[in-house]
Structures are given as C-alpha cells and as structure tokens.
Design a protein around this motif. Structure first.
Motif, PDB file in Angstrom:
ATOM      1  N   ASN A 112       0.820  -1.216   0.000  1.00  0.00           N
ATOM      2  CA  ASN A 112       0.000   0.000   0.000  1.00  0.00           C
ATOM      3  C   ASN A 112       0.850   1.261   0.000  1.00  0.00           C
ATOM      4  O   ASN A 112       0.614   2.194  -0.774  1.00  0.00           O
ATOM      5  CB  ASN A 112      -0.926   0.002   1.222  1.00  0.00           C
ATOM      6  CG  ASN A 112      -2.000  -1.068   1.152  1.00  0.00           C
ATOM      7  OD1 ASN A 112      -2.398  -1.488   0.061  1.00  0.00           O
ATOM      8  ND2 ASN A 112      -2.470  -1.521   2.305  1.00  0.00           N
ATOM      9  N   TYR A 116       1.227   1.901  -3.975  1.00  0.00           N
ATOM     10  CA  TYR A 116      -0.002   2.673  -4.192  1.00  0.00           C
ATOM     11  C   TYR A 116       0.010   4.038  -3.501  1.00  0.00           C
ATOM     12  O   TYR A 116      -0.969   4.782  -3.577  1.00  0.00           O
ATOM     13  CB  TYR A 116      -1.214   1.861  -3.714  1.00  0.00           C
ATOM     14  CG  TYR A 116      -1.553   0.721  -4.644  1.00  0.00           C
ATOM     15  CD1 TYR A 116      -2.201   0.945  -5.847  1.00  0.00           C
ATOM     16  CD2 TYR A 116      -1.209  -0.581  -4.321  1.00  0.00           C
ATOM     17  CE1 TYR A 116      -2.502  -0.099  -6.711  1.00  0.00           C
ATOM     18  CE2 TYR A 116      -1.508  -1.645  -5.172  1.00  0.00           C
ATOM     19  CZ  TYR A 116      -2.156  -1.387  -6.366  1.00  0.00           C
ATOM     20  OH  TYR A 116      -2.461  -2.420  -7.218  1.00  0.00           O
ATOM     21  N   ASP A 118      -0.314   4.851  -0.454  1.00  0.00           N
ATOM     22  CA  ASP A 118      -1.474   4.898   0.433  1.00  0.00           C
ATOM     23  C   ASP A 118      -1.022   4.495   1.826  1.00  0.00           C
ATOM     24  O   ASP A 118      -0.841   3.319   2.117  1.00  0.00           O
ATOM     25  CB  ASP A 118      -2.548   3.937  -0.090  1.00  0.00           C
ATOM     26  CG  ASP A 118      -3.816   3.980   0.734  1.00  0.00           C
ATOM     27  OD1 ASP A 118      -3.837   4.669   1.770  1.00  0.00           O
ATOM     28  OD2 ASP A 118      -4.789   3.299   0.348  1.00  0.00           O
ATOM     29  N   SER A 120      -2.698   5.323   4.596  1.00  0.00           N
ATOM     30  CA  SER A 120      -3.827   5.385   5.527  1.00  0.00           C
ATOM     31  C   SER A 120      -4.503   4.041   5.736  1.00  0.00           C
ATOM     32  O   SER A 120      -5.370   3.910   6.592  1.00  0.00           O
ATOM     33  CB  SER A 120      -4.871   6.384   5.003  1.00  0.00           C
ATOM     34  OG  SER A 120      -5.392   5.957   3.750  1.00  0.00           O
ATOM     35  N   SER A 121      -4.127   3.026   4.958  1.00  0.00           N
ATOM     36  CA  SER A 121      -4.811   1.736   5.030  1.00  0.00           C
ATOM     37  C   SER A 121      -4.435   0.990   6.302  1.00  0.00           C
ATOM     38  O   SER A 121      -3.260   0.812   6.603  1.00  0.00           O
ATOM     39  CB  SER A 121      -4.456   0.881   3.816  1.00  0.00           C
ATOM     40  OG  SER A 121      -4.877   1.515   2.629  1.00  0.00           O
ATOM     41  N   ASN A 129      -6.632  -2.154  -1.783  1.00  0.00           N
ATOM     42  CA  ASN A 129      -6.022  -2.176  -3.118  1.00  0.00           C
ATOM     43  C   ASN A 129      -5.960  -3.577  -3.730  1.00  0.00           C
ATOM     44  O   ASN A 129      -5.414  -3.750  -4.823  1.00  0.00           O
ATOM     45  CB  ASN A 129      -4.603  -1.592  -3.046  1.00  0.00           C
ATOM     46  CG  ASN A 129      -4.621  -0.108  -2.715  1.00  0.00           C
ATOM     47  OD1 ASN A 129      -5.289   0.670  -3.391  1.00  0.00           O
ATOM     48  ND2 ASN A 129      -3.918   0.284  -1.656  1.00  0.00           N
TER      49      ASN A 129
END
Length: 421
Positions: A112, A116, A118, A120-121, A129
C-alpha cells in the motif's frame, strides 16, 4: 524508448567481483501479523544480520542487484521502483525486455505505502487495493508461493517501474515465505522485482552455487541461505478476469487454488498454451520464451495410460535413445536418464543394452510430487553442468497436483521434444 534503453544497458554491463555471504534462515523471526502490518523481523545471528543489511543497502541505495533465496528458487532482485535497477536485472540475466517481472513485497502495508502511495490503510481497509476475489486465497496462502495480478497504480502515481510490467495494465506481486527473502525486502523497505537468478533460458537455480555458475561477475552479491525447499517458481493467478485463471502452475497446486479460493475460483481455467505469438504481450513470466533449458538436448517421456508392460516400456526407451543417437549430428557419448515413477529403481544400465561406449547416468527425481518438484532443476543442472552429458531423457509425470507445474517446466525444457511413453 524503453527497449532502446535496455539494449544500450546490456552493451554497457559492468563487471563485479561476486561475493557470496552465508545467512542462517533459522535466525530470522517475524511476528505472526508482520506480513500484514509490516513489522520488522528480529535476527539473532550477527553475521546474518550484517549480510542482510548490506544487501538491503544495495537494493535501497544503488542500482545494482542482489541474488537471494526464496522458498521457490533463488531470485535476482532490484528495486521495483527504479528503472535503472530493473535494467540491471535484465542486463545480468540477458533477459528479453517484454518478459514481465514479479514484484516481491514483505507485507500488504508495504504494498500500500510504496506502490499505491497509500499510508492510511489499516484494519478493515488494509486490503482496499486488492480485489475481493483474492482475499480468501491470500488469507491462507500468503506469505507463500502465490503470485497475483493487480492493476497498476493510477496514472498520477509513478512509483512502479514500467519495466516490471511488460507494458501491461497489470503487475504481478507476492509475499514470499522464505525468511531471508522477507527480511531483505522488509529491511530495505523496497518492493523488489525478482525473476529467477539464472542466465536467461537456463534451469532456475535452487542453490547459491547455481547462481554463481550463471551470474559470476555480473552481480555484486549472493545471499546463500541453503537449498530452496519447493524447487519451482510461484503459482501465478489472475483474479481480475472472469472466470479467473491460473497463468503459471507452481508452488501451490491448481487443486489447492480451487479448494481454498472459495466460490470465486470454482470455474478457474488453466492457461495451457506452451508458446505465444512473437508480438503478443504476456501478463506473467514463463509464457513467451525458451525457459528452463540445459545445454544438452532434453527429451520428455510423456506418460500414457495404455497399459503397456514394463518390458515394453524399456524397449521403447531403448528405441527412443537409439533414434536420437542416430539423428544427432554430434556423437552422443553420455546420456542422463531422470526417473520419477515407472522407471525408478530399475537397473536401466543393464536392461537397455546400449553400445558399450555410451555412458549412462541414472538419477531419480523422487517418487512423490513434492520430491520431484524440489529436485527437478537441481538434477537437470547436475547432469548438465557436472556430468556434462550429451542427452537428457526425463520421465514425465501425470499432470495433477505438483505434476502440473513439473510438466509445465519439462515441456519448456524439452522445447517440443516430447514423446508418448
């Protein structure tokens, strides 16, 4: 433009004094949820830790590559986020540029964050994702020899090198279970593109010595973590298509994918094409080019169920060998016969009654699917590189369970030289 870069890069290949550093996989320990949250391992052996940190620095800070063990085969790794690192992989292997690479991550958190973008996941959103079709599989089979196809990041995210995808809208990714591989990826905090650490077209390496044989002088470092326990590459599946498909059989069997994937995988189809068109794009390694081939010619004996007697099979084997010795332009002096089931434990040297000047080397691949799979590449390399045989005859296995992956590799190694047996 990318192809020109690869060609130019290959012509400028640097030379290295290749180091081999021994590491102890048993000294590396991960927390139970590390493959999800990305927590780092503890390493009790100082020399192993030092070697891993050196390899991680190469991956993170340079454009060079490192060979390392996975549970399947040894991989040749470079940063998936760096075009020049990926070019170094192609250059060292002399690998075709349109053959995609698998990206290895240490955790879904790393997938992530680093691919990606990201951060915050977490919790229920950790798998945001990864499409739902994969969730049942990865919950049971990651970390492990399962590779899945995911959509490349959106156009605004420029993390993943396009050189890893073969110019496809998808990329292949997995979390390896081998502790050395996981630790290297985690300590570098870098997704690692890693095909098998062999010269392109050669049998994949399952020992550090195999890597050294093929890539000495082409790479700076090999982490020697002992023999790979599975022995063939990961299983590659595509859950983005309907129905889903198994693109490459490997460390997990088709039967396991069906059993563990849930309702989404009930109708999973198997990609059975042995070759694809010269200009056709492929989504996974191992589909397009010559693979797994020793220097010696390989003849694959494809098992049939016609009830042929044991004595007739021996006669048939003798006919195949004699026909091949007659048709080859060069004199065949040494022949390797690799046995698996029907020919195991038979005194072939005595039964075949070949010419006295022909040497026969008999090697058993094993009796169970797991044994045959684990021994396949190492045995091919042994008879080719150590025994230096002129011809290799391999007894095939039924294409069920591990046999699907074994026969996939053997058909490619034989390059069309397959006969019913």
């Amino acid at each position: 433009m990318l192809l020109k870069s690869i060609i130019r890069s290959m012509s400028l290949a640097p030379s290295f004094e290749t180091k081999i550093l021994r590491v102890d996989p048993s000294s590396i320990h991960f927390a139970p949820l590390a493959h999800l949250d990305g927590s780092l391992p503890t390493i009790s052996d100082p020399k192993t830790k030092e070697a891993l940190l050196e390899a991680a620095r190469i991956i993170r800070e340079t454009e060079d590559t490192v060979a390392f063990p996975t549970e399947t085969v040894y991989g040749l790794g470079g940063s998936s986020l760096n075009d020049k690192s990926v070019l170094s992989i192609y250059r060292a292997k002399k690998r075709p540029s349109d053959n995609p690479l698998i990206t290895h991550v240490s955790s879904i958190d790393q997938l992530n964050r680093r691919i990606y973008e990201d951060s915050s996941s977490s919790g229920d959103s950790l798998l945001k994702n990864i499409p739902h079709s994969y969730h049942a599989l990865i919950s049971k089979l990651w970390p492990g020899p399962l590779t899945i196809l995911l959509a490349v990041p959106l156009s605004g995210i420029k993390t993943l090198s396009k050189l890893t995808t073969g110019d496809q809208p998808t990329f292949a990714v997995r979390i390896p279970s081998n502790p050395v591989a996981r630790a290297l990826i985690a300590l570098s905090d870098t997704p690692i593109a890693a095909p098998s650490a062999n010269a392109s077209t050669r049998p994949s390496p399952t020992l550090a010595s195999h890597v050294y044989h093929d890539l000495k002088g082409r790479i700076p470092l090999i982490l020697d973590g002992g023999a790979c326990n599975i022995g063939v590459e990961s299983t590659v599946v595509d859950g983005l298509s309907q129905p889903p498909s198994l693109l490459r059989p490997g460390g997990f069997t088709y039967e396991q994918i069906i059993a563990l994937g849930g309702s989404d995988w009930t109708d999973c189809k198997v990609e059975r094409r042995e070759t694809v068109g010269e200009t056709e794009k492929v989504r996974t390694p191992g589909m397009k080019y010559k693979h797994y081939s020793p220097s010696a010619k390989v003849i694959l004996l494809v098992p049939n169920t016609d009830g042929t007697s044991s004595s007739r099979r021996i006669e048939r084997l003798k006919e195949i060998i004699e026909d091949e010795c007659t048709s080859q332009q060069e004199v065949v002096k040494t022949i390797a016969i690799l046995t698996s089931s029907r020919l195991n434990n038979k005194p072939l040297k005595d039964l075949l009654h070949l010419k006295s000047d022909i040497k026969i080397v008999v090697e058993s691949l094993g009796s169970s699917g797991e044994e045959i799979q684990a021994n396949l590449f190492a045995t091919l390399r042994k008879v080719d590189e150590t025994e230096k045989v002129d011809l290799i005859v391999v007894e095939g296995v039924p294409e069920v369970d591990e046999g699907l992956a074994v026969m996939n590799r053997l058909r490619k190694a034989a390059a069309g030289s397959a006969v019913p047996f």
